[in-house]
Design a protein around this motif. Structure first.
Motif, PDB file in Angstrom:
ATOM      1  N   GLU A 139     136.996 100.909  66.537  1.00  0.00           N
ATOM      2  CA  GLU A 139     138.375 101.298  66.853  1.00  0.00           C
ATOM      3  C   GLU A 139     138.572 101.407  68.363  1.00  0.00           C
ATOM      4  OE1 GLU A 139     142.406 102.645  66.378  1.00  0.00           O
ATOM      5  OE2 GLU A 139     141.045 101.328  65.284  1.00  0.00           O
ATOM      6  N   ALA A 140     137.583 101.933  69.072  1.00  0.00           N
ATOM      7  CA  ALA A 140     137.672 102.032  70.528  1.00  0.00           C
ATOM      8  C   ALA A 140     137.762 100.638  71.144  1.00  0.00           C
ATOM      9  CB  ALA A 140     136.466 102.781  71.089  1.00  0.00           C
ATOM     10  N   GLU A 141     136.964  99.716  70.663  1.00  0.00           N
ATOM     11  CA  GLU A 141     137.011  98.347  71.184  1.00  0.00           C
ATOM     12  C   GLU A 141     138.370  97.701  70.907  1.00  0.00           C
ATOM     13  OE1 GLU A 141     133.509  96.582  69.404  1.00  0.00           O
ATOM     14  OE2 GLU A 141     132.565  96.578  71.391  1.00  0.00           O
ATOM     15  N   ARG A 142     138.903  97.925  69.687  1.00  0.00           N
ATOM     16  CA  ARG A 142     140.208  97.356  69.340  1.00  0.00           C
ATOM     17  C   ARG A 142     141.291  97.899  70.270  1.00  0.00           C
ATOM     18  NH1 ARG A 142     144.737  98.630  67.212  1.00  0.00           N
ATOM     19  NH2 ARG A 142     144.130 100.746  66.711  1.00  0.00           N
ATOM     20  N   GLU A 157     145.185  97.599  74.553  1.00  0.00           N
ATOM     21  CA  GLU A 157     145.865  98.439  75.526  1.00  0.00           C
ATOM     22  C   GLU A 157     145.179  98.533  76.882  1.00  0.00           C
ATOM     23  OE1 GLU A 157     146.415 102.269  73.709  1.00  0.00           O
ATOM     24  OE2 GLU A 157     147.282 101.402  71.898  1.00  0.00           O
ATOM     25  N   GLY A 158     144.016  97.916  77.027  1.00  0.00           N
ATOM     26  CA  GLY A 158     143.283  98.020  78.285  1.00  0.00           C
ATOM     27  C   GLY A 158     142.323  99.188  78.245  1.00  0.00           C
ATOM     28  N   PRO A 159     141.641  99.451  79.361  1.00  0.00           N
ATOM     29  CA  PRO A 159     140.639 100.521  79.389  1.00  0.00           C
ATOM     30  C   PRO A 159     141.229 101.866  78.972  1.00  0.00           C
ATOM     31  CG  PRO A 159     140.526  99.208  81.375  1.00  0.00           C
ATOM     32  CD  PRO A 159     141.742  98.759  80.625  1.00  0.00           C
ATOM     33  N   THR A 186     137.360 107.593  73.333  1.00  0.00           N
ATOM     34  CA  THR A 186     136.801 107.790  74.670  1.00  0.00           C
ATOM     35  C   THR A 186     135.414 108.405  74.565  1.00  0.00           C
ATOM     36  OG1 THR A 186     139.022 108.092  75.561  1.00  0.00           O
ATOM     37  CG2 THR A 186     137.196 108.861  76.922  1.00  0.00           C
ATOM     38  N   MET A 187     135.268 109.396  73.668  1.00  0.00           N
ATOM     39  CA  MET A 187     133.956 110.003  73.455  1.00  0.00           C
ATOM     40  C   MET A 187     132.956 108.980  72.949  1.00  0.00           C
ATOM     41  SD  MET A 187     134.935 113.672  71.731  1.00  0.00           S
ATOM     42  CE  MET A 187     133.268 113.955  71.184  1.00  0.00           C
ATOM     43  N   ALA A 188     133.408 108.068  72.077  1.00  0.00           N
ATOM     44  CA  ALA A 188     132.505 107.052  71.546  1.00  0.00           C
ATOM     45  C   ALA A 188     131.914 106.228  72.676  1.00  0.00           C
ATOM     46  CB  ALA A 188     133.239 106.146  70.554  1.00  0.00           C
ATOM     47  N   HIS A 189     132.760 105.779  73.588  1.00  0.00           N
ATOM     48  CA  HIS A 189     132.263 105.007  74.721  1.00  0.00           C
ATOM     49  C   HIS A 189     131.300 105.828  75.574  1.00  0.00           C
ATOM     50  CE1 HIS A 189     134.278 101.150  74.625  1.00  0.00           C
ATOM     51  NE2 HIS A 189     135.304 101.771  74.093  1.00  0.00           N
TER      52      HIS A 189
END
Length: 197
Positions: A158-161, A166-168, A18-21
């Motif tokens: 990993e965030a994109e995967r 799993e969705g947003p 979440t932080m990455a985004h």
């Protein structure tokens, strides 16, 4: 891994992704990855312990930056069981089958095969622990048990995967503990976090 450790690990993973985004969008990503100056003294201490044990000749450990910003280094051994030890910030310590090119070509996946043995799940285990694992052929594994993200690109991937699967990503503190251990465990966890702050 205990249920609590697994839950906290999942919560930390969700927090990081979440932080990455968030930070990618705001260009405020905190610097967390190792620097050469941070790891070189540790790697040199390990090499010196191996020299003291008679497993290597005196050498200056050189840290390399691989593609994707991962750091890696090698300690050439004079021990018949392995040609070299390689440290990679993503996978930790492993044995290598080549003295000439112990790190090998970085493919973005952990090296595997005959003669390769991962010696610790920690990124920087104590030199004595590493020495014991190296000299005891029963210790270690053919694949790394833990892969540590080396940089922002891996965290973002990993965030994109996770979002694809799993969705947003929506994260609230205590969610992973609540999911894996129940509401009372989450309430206890949140109370301890509040007291610590």
């Amino acid at each position: 891994m205990t249920d609590l450790a697994a839950a906290l690990s999942r919560e930390q993973s969700l927090l990081l992704t979440t932080m990455a985004h968030k930070y990618l969008m705001e260009s405020e990503w905190p610097v967390w990855q190792f620097t050469v100056d941070q790891v070189q003294p540790y790697l040199q201490r390990v090499a010196d312990v191996l020299v003291g044990a008679g497993l290597a000749e005196q050498q200056d450990v050189v840290v390399q930056r691989l593609a994707g910003d991962a750091l890696a280094a090698a300690v050439v051994l004079n021990h018949a069981g392995a040609q070299a030890l390689v440290w990679d910030e993503r996978y930790g310590w492993r044995t290598a089958v080549s003295r000439r090119h112990p790190i090998g070509k970085d493919t973005g996946t952990p090296p595997e095969g005959d003669g390769i043995r991962y010696l610790s799940t920690e990124q920087q285990p104590e030199a004595a622990e590493l020495l014991a694992a190296l000299t005891d052929g029963r210790r270690g594994s053919r694949r790394p048990d833990t892969i540590h993200p080396a940089g922002l690109a891996e965290v973002y991937a990993e965030a994109e995967r996770l979002e694809r699967e799993e969705g947003p990503l929506v994260w609230n503190r205590g969610d992973a503990v609540r999911q894996h251990l129940g509401a009372s465990a989450a309430d206890d966890y949140l109370a301890r976090v509040t007291l610590a702050a």
